[in-house]
Design a protein around this motif. Sequence first.
Motif, PDB file in Angstrom:
ATOM      1  N   GLU A 131      25.953  -1.833  -3.943  1.00 53.09           N
ATOM      2  CA  GLU A 131      24.686  -2.413  -3.461  1.00 53.09           C
ATOM      3  C   GLU A 131      24.249  -1.861  -2.114  1.00 53.09           C
ATOM      4  N   THR A 132      24.738  -0.677  -1.736  1.00 59.06           N
ATOM      5  CA  THR A 132      24.271  -0.040  -0.497  1.00 59.06           C
ATOM      6  C   THR A 132      23.595   1.282  -0.853  1.00 59.06           C
ATOM      7  N   PHE A 133      22.819   1.788   0.063  1.00 57.83           N
ATOM      8  CA  PHE A 133      22.005   2.980  -0.184  1.00 57.83           C
ATOM      9  C   PHE A 133      22.767   4.271   0.095  1.00 57.83           C
TER      10      PHE A 133
ATOM     11  N   HIS B 225      13.534   4.782  -1.048  1.00 56.34           N
ATOM     12  CA  HIS B 225      13.097   3.536  -0.400  1.00 56.34           C
ATOM     13  C   HIS B 225      11.939   3.802   0.569  1.00 56.34           C
TER      14      HIS B 225
ATOM     15  N   PRO C 105       5.074  -9.552  -1.569  1.00 61.18           N
ATOM     16  CA  PRO C 105       6.512  -9.339  -1.296  1.00 61.18           C
ATOM     17  C   PRO C 105       6.889  -7.896  -1.625  1.00 61.18           C
ATOM     18  N   TYR C 106       7.856  -7.390  -0.901  1.00 58.83           N
ATOM     19  CA  TYR C 106       8.238  -5.985  -1.012  1.00 58.83           C
ATOM     20  C   TYR C 106       9.540  -5.868  -1.807  1.00 58.83           C
TER      21      TYR C 106
ATOM     22  N   ARG D  65      12.723  -4.073  -2.503  1.00 58.63           N
ATOM     23  CA  ARG D  65      13.596  -3.078  -1.881  1.00 58.63           C
ATOM     24  C   ARG D  65      14.321  -2.200  -2.907  1.00 58.63           C
ATOM     25  N   PHE D  66      14.263  -2.577  -4.145  1.00 56.66           N
ATOM     26  CA  PHE D  66      15.000  -1.802  -5.152  1.00 56.66           C
ATOM     27  C   PHE D  66      14.087  -1.142  -6.194  1.00 56.66           C
TER      28      PHE D  66
ATOM     29  N   HIS E  16      11.590   0.948  11.361  1.00 50.20           N
ATOM     30  CA  HIS E  16      12.144   1.056  10.006  1.00 50.20           C
ATOM     31  C   HIS E  16      12.537   2.503   9.704  1.00 50.20           C
TER      32      HIS E  16
ATOM     33  N   HIS F 264      16.436   3.939   9.199  1.00 51.32           N
ATOM     34  CA  HIS F 264      16.923   4.629   7.999  1.00 51.32           C
ATOM     35  C   HIS F 264      17.420   6.043   8.304  1.00 51.32           C
TER      36      HIS F 264
END
Lengths: 210, 210
Positions: free
Chosen positions: B38-40, B48, B75-76, B78-79, B142, B146
Motif C-alpha cells: 500500500e505504498t507508492f 499520482h 473528493p480526490y 489517491r489510487f 505536494h 513527492h
Amino acid sequence: MDFDLDLSIDVLERSPATFRALLGGLGEPWARGTEGPETFSPFDVVGHLIDGEETDWIPRARIILARGPDPRFEPYDRFRHRVRNSNRSLESLLAEFAELRAGNLELLRSWKLTARELALPGEHPGLGRVTLQQLLAAWVVHDLGHIAQTARVMAKQYRDAVRICPCSPTTWRPARKVASASPQQRSGTERVAIFSSVGLARWLGYGSPQ
Amino acid sequence: MDFDLDLSIDVLERSPATFRALLGGLGEPWARGTEGPETFSPFDVVGHLIDGEETDWIPRARIILARGPDPRFEPYDRFRHRVRNSNRSLESLLAEFAELRAGNLELLRSWKLTARELALPGEHPGLGRVTLQQLLAAWVVHDLGHIAQTARVMAKQYRDAVRICPCSPTTWRPARKVASASPQQRSGTERVAIFSSVGLARWLGYGSPQ
C-alpha cells in the motif's frame, strides 16, 4: 535489492541533472532557506555534495583499492563547504558538482571493479570495517538522501502558506492508511492528503500522525 | 516565506524535469520498488501526480474561481492511477505529466490572478475552508513532498546494501548535532553521517536517532 555496480552508477549519474532541474536559476528564498540553525539550505547541500566528490567517496575508494597496511579513511568534514563556498553562486556550484561527478564516475568505470575488489575492506573512523561495495552503495543512498532533504527543505519554506488552521494533532492519520480507513477516519486522513501523502504534514510541524 | 505566485510557478514548472532527471530510463528495480504494501513506487508517484493534474489542483481552482453557491471540491482518489496506468511505461507517464503540467501552468498564468482572487475560498471535503492561495501553495508542497518520497523510496531499495552491522540504536545521534558533539559523541554521529546527514538512517530502519 542487491548491490549492482551498473545500477548504482545509473543513479549517481543522474544527481547533477536532478539538482540542476530542481535548483538551477532558483530564487534566493527557495535556495537559501533552511530548517533552522545548523541545518542545510539547498545551496549548502550542493556544496556538501561537492565536498563528497573531493574528499569522501572516491578518495576512500582509492584507500581501499591501494590495499595498504592501514586502509583507514580520513575523517570527513561535513562543514568544509561553508568557508569554501561563501562567495560562490548556486549556478557555479551546480556546474562544479556536475563536472566533478562526471570525472569521478569516469574514473569509477575505468576501474572495471571485480566482485573480489568490491569485497575489499576499508576502515571507517566511526563504523569500522566497510567494504568497497558498501561504500559505493552508501554513495548512492547519500545522494538520494540529499535530494529528499532538498525537496523537504524547500517545502518547509511554505509551511505558513499551507497552514489552514491550528489543527489538533489527534486528527492526523498517516496517508498510507487511507485505503483501509473508515469513512470517519477518512476525513482525518484527507487533512494529510491535501498537502502530501508522504508524511509532509509531520515535517511541516502539524504534529505526528497517529 | 510568504506565498508568491511567481515563485510557486517557478517550483511547479521544475517538477517534470526533476522527475525526468531522476527517473527517465531508470531500471525496474529502482522504478518499481516500494516501501511495503500500500505504498507508492516511483512509477506510482508519477501516476499520482498525473491524477493531480487531471482531477485535483486546477479543477479545484476552477471551482473556487467560478464563485458558485457551493464551492465544494470533489473528493480526490489517491489510487485512481493504479487502474489507469496498469499497462503504461514510466517513460510515457513522464511525458504525459510534463505535457499536463505545462498546459496547467499556461492556464494558471493566463488567469493573471489578483490578490483578491487568491483570497477566494473553496470548501475542502476534509479540511473545510481553503483559499485559492492555500490550494496553490499546497500544490507546490505536494510536488516537493513527492520528489522527496521518490528519492527516499529509491534509497530504501539499498537498505541491505548499506547495512554494515546490526547496530545498537543507542549509538545513533542526529547528524545536525555533529557541530556541537563531543569527540565521544562524534563517533556515534559518524555512523549516521556516512549514509546520510538527513535522517536516512531512520528511514533505513537502523532505529531512531536519540
